[in-house]
Design a protein around this motif. Structure first.
Motif, PDB file in Angstrom:
ATOM      1  N   ALA A 165      78.619  67.495 -38.934  1.00  0.00           N
ATOM      2  CA  ALA A 165      77.231  67.554 -38.464  1.00  0.00           C
ATOM      3  C   ALA A 165      76.502  66.249 -38.740  1.00  0.00           C
ATOM      4  N   ALA A 166      76.770  65.629 -39.902  1.00  0.00           N
ATOM      5  CA  ALA A 166      76.118  64.359 -40.241  1.00  0.00           C
ATOM      6  C   ALA A 166      76.546  63.261 -39.282  1.00  0.00           C
ATOM      7  N   ALA A 167      77.816  63.247 -38.914  1.00  0.00           N
ATOM      8  CA  ALA A 167      78.315  62.230 -37.980  1.00  0.00           C
ATOM      9  C   ALA A 167      77.648  62.377 -36.622  1.00  0.00           C
ATOM     10  N   GLN A 168      77.495  63.622 -36.164  1.00  0.00           N
ATOM     11  CA  GLN A 168      76.848  63.854 -34.871  1.00  0.00           C
ATOM     12  C   GLN A 168      75.385  63.422 -34.903  1.00  0.00           C
ATOM     13  N   LEU A 169      74.696  63.777 -35.979  1.00  0.00           N
ATOM     14  CA  LEU A 169      73.284  63.419 -36.096  1.00  0.00           C
ATOM     15  C   LEU A 169      73.108  61.913 -36.156  1.00  0.00           C
ATOM     16  N   ALA A 170      73.900  61.240 -36.980  1.00  0.00           N
ATOM     17  CA  ALA A 170      73.779  59.786 -37.127  1.00  0.00           C
ATOM     18  C   ALA A 170      74.041  59.077 -35.804  1.00  0.00           C
ATOM     19  N   THR A 171      75.019  59.562 -35.063  1.00  0.00           N
ATOM     20  CA  THR A 171      75.322  58.967 -33.759  1.00  0.00           C
ATOM     21  C   THR A 171      74.151  59.143 -32.798  1.00  0.00           C
ATOM     22  N   GLN A 172      73.562  60.342 -32.799  1.00  0.00           N
ATOM     23  CA  GLN A 172      72.425  60.611 -31.911  1.00  0.00           C
ATOM     24  C   GLN A 172      71.242  59.713 -32.245  1.00  0.00           C
ATOM     25  N   VAL A 173      70.914  59.611 -33.536  1.00  0.00           N
ATOM     26  CA  VAL A 173      69.768  58.802 -33.952  1.00  0.00           C
ATOM     27  C   VAL A 173      69.996  57.335 -33.625  1.00  0.00           C
ATOM     28  N   ALA A 174      71.183  56.833 -33.941  1.00  0.00           N
ATOM     29  CA  ALA A 174      71.469  55.414 -33.708  1.00  0.00           C
ATOM     30  C   ALA A 174      71.468  55.082 -32.220  1.00  0.00           C
ATOM     31  N   THR A 175      71.878  56.033 -31.397  1.00  0.00           N
ATOM     32  CA  THR A 175      71.940  55.787 -29.951  1.00  0.00           C
ATOM     33  C   THR A 175      70.558  55.629 -29.345  1.00  0.00           C
ATOM     34  N   VAL A 176      69.596  56.440 -29.803  1.00  0.00           N
ATOM     35  CA  VAL A 176      68.267  56.402 -29.188  1.00  0.00           C
ATOM     36  C   VAL A 176      67.299  55.480 -29.923  1.00  0.00           C
ATOM     37  N   ALA A 177      67.645  55.051 -31.140  1.00  0.00           N
ATOM     38  CA  ALA A 177      66.735  54.193 -31.912  1.00  0.00           C
ATOM     39  C   ALA A 177      66.438  52.915 -31.150  1.00  0.00           C
ATOM     40  N   GLY A 178      65.166  52.605 -31.046  1.00  0.00           N
ATOM     41  CA  GLY A 178      64.761  51.381 -30.366  1.00  0.00           C
ATOM     42  C   GLY A 178      64.697  51.490 -28.860  1.00  0.00           C
ATOM     43  N   THR A 179      65.092  52.659 -28.314  1.00  0.00           N
ATOM     44  CA  THR A 179      65.079  52.813 -26.855  1.00  0.00           C
ATOM     45  C   THR A 179      64.037  53.828 -26.398  1.00  0.00           C
ATOM     46  N   VAL A 180      63.440  54.571 -27.341  1.00  0.00           N
ATOM     47  CA  VAL A 180      62.404  55.541 -26.991  1.00  0.00           C
ATOM     48  C   VAL A 180      61.179  55.273 -27.848  1.00  0.00           C
ATOM     49  N   THR A 181      60.044  55.792 -27.401  1.00  0.00           N
ATOM     50  CA  THR A 181      58.803  55.584 -28.152  1.00  0.00           C
ATOM     51  C   THR A 181      58.790  56.438 -29.409  1.00  0.00           C
ATOM     52  N   ALA A 182      57.926  56.087 -30.337  1.00  0.00           N
ATOM     53  CA  ALA A 182      57.854  56.794 -31.618  1.00  0.00           C
ATOM     54  C   ALA A 182      57.604  58.297 -31.459  1.00  0.00           C
ATOM     55  N   PRO A 183      56.658  58.734 -30.593  1.00  0.00           N
ATOM     56  CA  PRO A 183      56.445  60.182 -30.454  1.00  0.00           C
ATOM     57  C   PRO A 183      57.682  60.924 -29.961  1.00  0.00           C
ATOM     58  N   VAL A 184      58.398  60.333 -29.000  1.00  0.00           N
ATOM     59  CA  VAL A 184      59.622  60.973 -28.483  1.00  0.00           C
ATOM     60  C   VAL A 184      60.675  61.033 -29.578  1.00  0.00           C
ATOM     61  N   PHE A 185      60.796  59.954 -30.344  1.00  0.00           N
ATOM     62  CA  PHE A 185      61.755  59.903 -31.442  1.00  0.00           C
ATOM     63  C   PHE A 185      61.442  60.984 -32.466  1.00  0.00           C
ATOM     64  N   ALA A 186      60.157  61.165 -32.772  1.00  0.00           N
ATOM     65  CA  ALA A 186      59.742  62.179 -33.743  1.00  0.00           C
ATOM     66  C   ALA A 186      60.123  63.578 -33.266  1.00  0.00           C
ATOM     67  N   LEU A 187      59.963  63.822 -31.964  1.00  0.00           N
ATOM     68  CA  LEU A 187      60.341  65.118 -31.423  1.00  0.00           C
ATOM     69  C   LEU A 187      61.848  65.355 -31.537  1.00  0.00           C
ATOM     70  N   LEU A 188      62.616  64.299 -31.300  1.00  0.00           N
ATOM     71  CA  LEU A 188      64.070  64.407 -31.403  1.00  0.00           C
ATOM     72  C   LEU A 188      64.512  64.755 -32.820  1.00  0.00           C
ATOM     73  N   LEU A 189      63.775  64.249 -33.819  1.00  0.00           N
ATOM     74  CA  LEU A 189      64.169  64.447 -35.206  1.00  0.00           C
ATOM     75  C   LEU A 189      63.627  65.740 -35.813  1.00  0.00           C
ATOM     76  N   ALA A 190      62.721  66.394 -35.118  1.00  0.00           N
ATOM     77  CA  ALA A 190      62.147  67.636 -35.656  1.00  0.00           C
ATOM     78  C   ALA A 190      63.248  68.690 -35.816  1.00  0.00           C
ATOM     79  N   GLY A 191      63.534  69.064 -37.059  1.00  0.00           N
ATOM     80  CA  GLY A 191      64.578  70.044 -37.325  1.00  0.00           C
ATOM     81  C   GLY A 191      65.987  69.544 -37.103  1.00  0.00           C
ATOM     82  N   ALA A 192      66.147  68.220 -36.930  1.00  0.00           N
ATOM     83  CA  ALA A 192      67.468  67.674 -36.617  1.00  0.00           C
ATOM     84  C   ALA A 192      68.465  67.861 -37.751  1.00  0.00           C
ATOM     85  N   LEU A 193      67.955  68.023 -38.977  1.00  0.00           N
ATOM     86  CA  LEU A 193      68.851  68.187 -40.119  1.00  0.00           C
ATOM     87  C   LEU A 193      69.354  69.627 -40.280  1.00  0.00           C
ATOM     88  N   ASP A 194      68.833  70.554 -39.505  1.00  0.00           N
ATOM     89  CA  ASP A 194      69.224  71.956 -39.679  1.00  0.00           C
ATOM     90  C   ASP A 194      70.743  72.164 -39.631  1.00  0.00           C
TER      91      ASP A 194
END
Length: 289
Positions: A251-280
């Motif tokens: 699960a950590a590998a999947q999450l890290a890949t997702q975050v790294a892929t979108v980092a710097g390519t989306v705005t802060a509000p969109v990024f925040a929505l992506l991370l909401a509950g992402a650690l579940d």
């Protein structure tokens, strides 16, 4: 007092700390391990990931050549230095370490482990922590002050090299001990991964930046949740290696890949929505057992 750095990774940091390490620290309150748990949380979950926060905030600014705010870098570096000093205090037996998030300025660069088998940790890290303390006192973060990226890279190179030298000098039993060994191993990897991230940003290498961010997040999550929390030790003692930690690693590998892929390519509000509950999915294997 230490100032938290606001940034894109805040939802992950807060969920990890609030769901796992705050309750664990409360459970161990009054024991030496309570300080180790709190200070490792402060150093890795917040210290190193706040550096990443400062860098990501710049990447999400939309600037053609994003430059991290020196004031943010200074605050993140001071957070890390105070938390590292707190970890030394905790390893020396201070159960109250990292409770307040601040230390007297004079204590940064001291060696509370002097005369113990873990003394090399303080001996090697103290000069660099003192250097960071002096740097912080000379840069308020307002106006023309603050830590520049090249200075940050040099300090992380020094911190990582000092810790490696110290680890080579302390007893093997300490590095194999539950919680303490996991804390030292996770810290070592986090410093190295953060160092790689800073150097990638300096080089304006987007691929290397994504890779370094992915490694930092994945290794930090796995280290904190399976080494600092001595899950692998418990699994081995029960004769069930990997039964829970394997799910966390996946699960950590999947999450890290997702975050790294979108980092710097989306705005802060969109990024925040992506991370909401992402650690579940990452915390689920622990919380559901």
């Amino acid at each position: 007092a230490v100032q938290r750095v606001q940034g894109p990774l805040d939802p992950l940091q807060d969920q990890l700390s609030d769901a796992v390490f705050s309750p664990l620290g409360d459970t161990l309150a009054g024991t030496p391990l309570a300080g180790v748990i709190r200070c490792t949380d402060a150093t890795v979950t917040y210290g190193t990931l706040d550096i990443a926060d400062a860098l990501l905030a710049a990447l999400q600014s939309g600037a053609a050549a994003p430059t991290p705010d020196p004031a943010r870098l200074t605050a993140a570096l001071q957070t890390l230095a105070v938390s590292l000093q707190g970890l030394l205090e905790a390893l020396a037996g201070d159960a109250q370490a990292c409770l307040t998030g601040s230390l007297p300025a004079s204590s940064l660069g001291s060696n509370p482990l002097a005369g113990t088998p873990l003394a090399p940790l303080g001996e090697q890290l103290a000069p660099i922590l003192a250097q960071i303390a002096a740097l912080g006192s000379g840069s308020s973060g307002t106006g023309g002050g603050g830590v520049q990226l090249n200075t940050l890279a040099q300090l992380f190179d020094q911190l990582h090299a000092a810790l490696q030298l110290a680890l080579a000098q302390i007893p093997a039993q300490a590095q194999a001990a539950p919680v303490v060994g996991g804390a030292l191993d996770t810290l070592s990897t986090a410093l190295d991964d953060t160092r790689s991230l800073v150097h990638a940003v300096i080089a304006y290498d987007s691929n290397a930046t994504r890779t370094a961010l992915q490694h930092l997040l994945e290794n930090a999550l796995v280290g904190l949740l399976t080494h600092v929390v001595p899950l692998r030790t418990i699994e081995e003692q029960a004769g069930q290696p990997g039964v829970i930690s394997g799910r966390i690693e996946s699960a950590a590998a999947q999450l890290a890949t997702q975050v790294a892929t979108v980092a710097g390519t989306v705005t802060a509000p969109v990024f925040a929505l992506l991370l909401a509950g992402a650690l579940d999915p990452v915390l689920g294997p622990i919380e559901n057992e």
